[in-house]
Design a protein around this motif. Sequence first.
Motif, PDB file in Angstrom:
ATOM      1  N   GLY A 148      -4.226  -0.419 -10.166  1.00 32.63           N
ATOM      2  CA  GLY A 148      -2.875   0.015  -9.807  1.00 32.63           C
ATOM      3  C   GLY A 148      -2.331  -0.749  -8.605  1.00 32.63           C
ATOM      4  O   GLY A 148      -2.991  -1.615  -8.023  1.00 32.63           O
ATOM      5  N   PRO A 149      -1.106  -0.416  -8.188  1.00 25.77           N
ATOM      6  CA  PRO A 149      -0.486  -1.122  -7.058  1.00 25.77           C
ATOM      7  C   PRO A 149      -1.069  -0.747  -5.707  1.00 25.77           C
ATOM      8  O   PRO A 149      -0.874  -1.470  -4.726  1.00 25.77           O
ATOM      9  N   GLY A 150      -1.789   0.389  -5.639  1.00 24.91           N
ATOM     10  CA  GLY A 150      -2.320   0.818  -4.351  1.00 24.91           C
ATOM     11  C   GLY A 150      -3.320  -0.154  -3.764  1.00 24.91           C
ATOM     12  O   GLY A 150      -3.303  -0.438  -2.560  1.00 24.91           O
ATOM     13  N   VAL A 151      -4.195  -0.702  -4.611  1.00 21.51           N
ATOM     14  CA  VAL A 151      -5.210  -1.632  -4.099  1.00 21.51           C
ATOM     15  C   VAL A 151      -4.562  -2.937  -3.649  1.00 21.51           C
ATOM     16  O   VAL A 151      -5.032  -3.596  -2.706  1.00 21.51           O
ATOM     17  N   LEU A 152      -3.466  -3.339  -4.286  1.00 21.25           N
ATOM     18  CA  LEU A 152      -2.748  -4.541  -3.846  1.00 21.25           C
ATOM     19  C   LEU A 152      -2.161  -4.332  -2.451  1.00 21.25           C
ATOM     20  O   LEU A 152      -2.133  -5.257  -1.631  1.00 21.25           O
ATOM     21  N   ALA A 153      -1.684  -3.109  -2.198  1.00 25.32           N
ATOM     22  CA  ALA A 153      -1.142  -2.812  -0.869  1.00 25.32           C
ATOM     23  C   ALA A 153      -2.231  -2.896   0.203  1.00 25.32           C
ATOM     24  O   ALA A 153      -1.965  -3.304   1.341  1.00 25.32           O
ATOM     25  N   LEU A 154      -3.464  -2.534  -0.157  1.00 26.67           N
ATOM     26  CA  LEU A 154      -4.567  -2.644   0.797  1.00 26.67           C
ATOM     27  C   LEU A 154      -4.813  -4.096   1.190  1.00 26.67           C
ATOM     28  O   LEU A 154      -5.124  -4.405   2.337  1.00 26.67           O
ATOM     29  N   PHE A 155      -4.685  -5.011   0.224  1.00 23.81           N
ATOM     30  CA  PHE A 155      -4.876  -6.428   0.523  1.00 23.81           C
ATOM     31  C   PHE A 155      -3.678  -7.016   1.283  1.00 23.81           C
ATOM     32  O   PHE A 155      -3.838  -7.967   2.049  1.00 23.81           O
ATOM     33  N   ASP A 156      -2.494  -6.470   1.039  1.00 27.79           N
ATOM     34  CA  ASP A 156      -1.293  -6.983   1.705  1.00 27.79           C
ATOM     35  C   ASP A 156      -1.136  -6.453   3.128  1.00 27.79           C
ATOM     36  O   ASP A 156      -0.469  -7.084   3.956  1.00 27.79           O
ATOM     37  N   ALA A 157      -1.722  -5.287   3.414  1.00 28.00           N
ATOM     38  CA  ALA A 157      -1.520  -4.650   4.722  1.00 28.00           C
ATOM     39  C   ALA A 157      -1.954  -5.524   5.898  1.00 28.00           C
ATOM     40  O   ALA A 157      -1.256  -5.577   6.922  1.00 28.00           O
TER      41      ALA A 157
END
Length: 210
Positions: free
Chosen positions: A5-14
């Motif tokens: 999902g998009p949540g794990v992508l946000a973890l990498f972008d943070a």
Amino acid sequence: TFLSGPGVLALFDAPWATLYLAIITLMHPLLGLTATLGALVLVGLGVLTDRLTREAAGESLRASRMTTRTAEKLARNAEAIVGMGMTTDAIARWREHHEQSLLAQETHGRASSILASLARTLRQVLQVVMLGVGAWLVIDMQASSGVMIAATILLSRALQPVEHLIGGLRALIDARGAWERLGDRNADLPSQANVALPAPTGRIEVERLF
């Protein structure tokens, strides 16, 4: 589900947010201060969201698991339940667990949606504030219009992962709880040695074949 999902992508972008904030600060210290304060407010909202929804998320998970386990038990013992005339009571018990699960999910979903909407609104307000500060610097001849636009775009990129994390906090909590349950279950399992099996011989016997 969480890893796709998009949540794990946000973890990498943070982690990139710090780089964006540093670039904005290099453009002008006042723009950097405004962006950093806005990011801290949004992060604080994320921590508050976690605090306020953690108990509701745990209750929702417990109720959902109880509903699933009840359905599995009813399915395994369906013949006995029907034979003993307990179908109505068994379904009523499952319905009770199911209604509790729906109520817990509704409570958690309402709180998460409100806080996610608040985070989205706050990010948009911060962008407007950044534009206002940039416009003031342009009028005061301390920055160019290009710097104002660039700082606003970078602020949006810096705050977007935080907003996605707040919006996907429910999935993150669910994944964290599932990981903890897997770890607890594996810790309780005894160590098992491999069993040496004989090589298959390929011997086949057939009786009463038609």
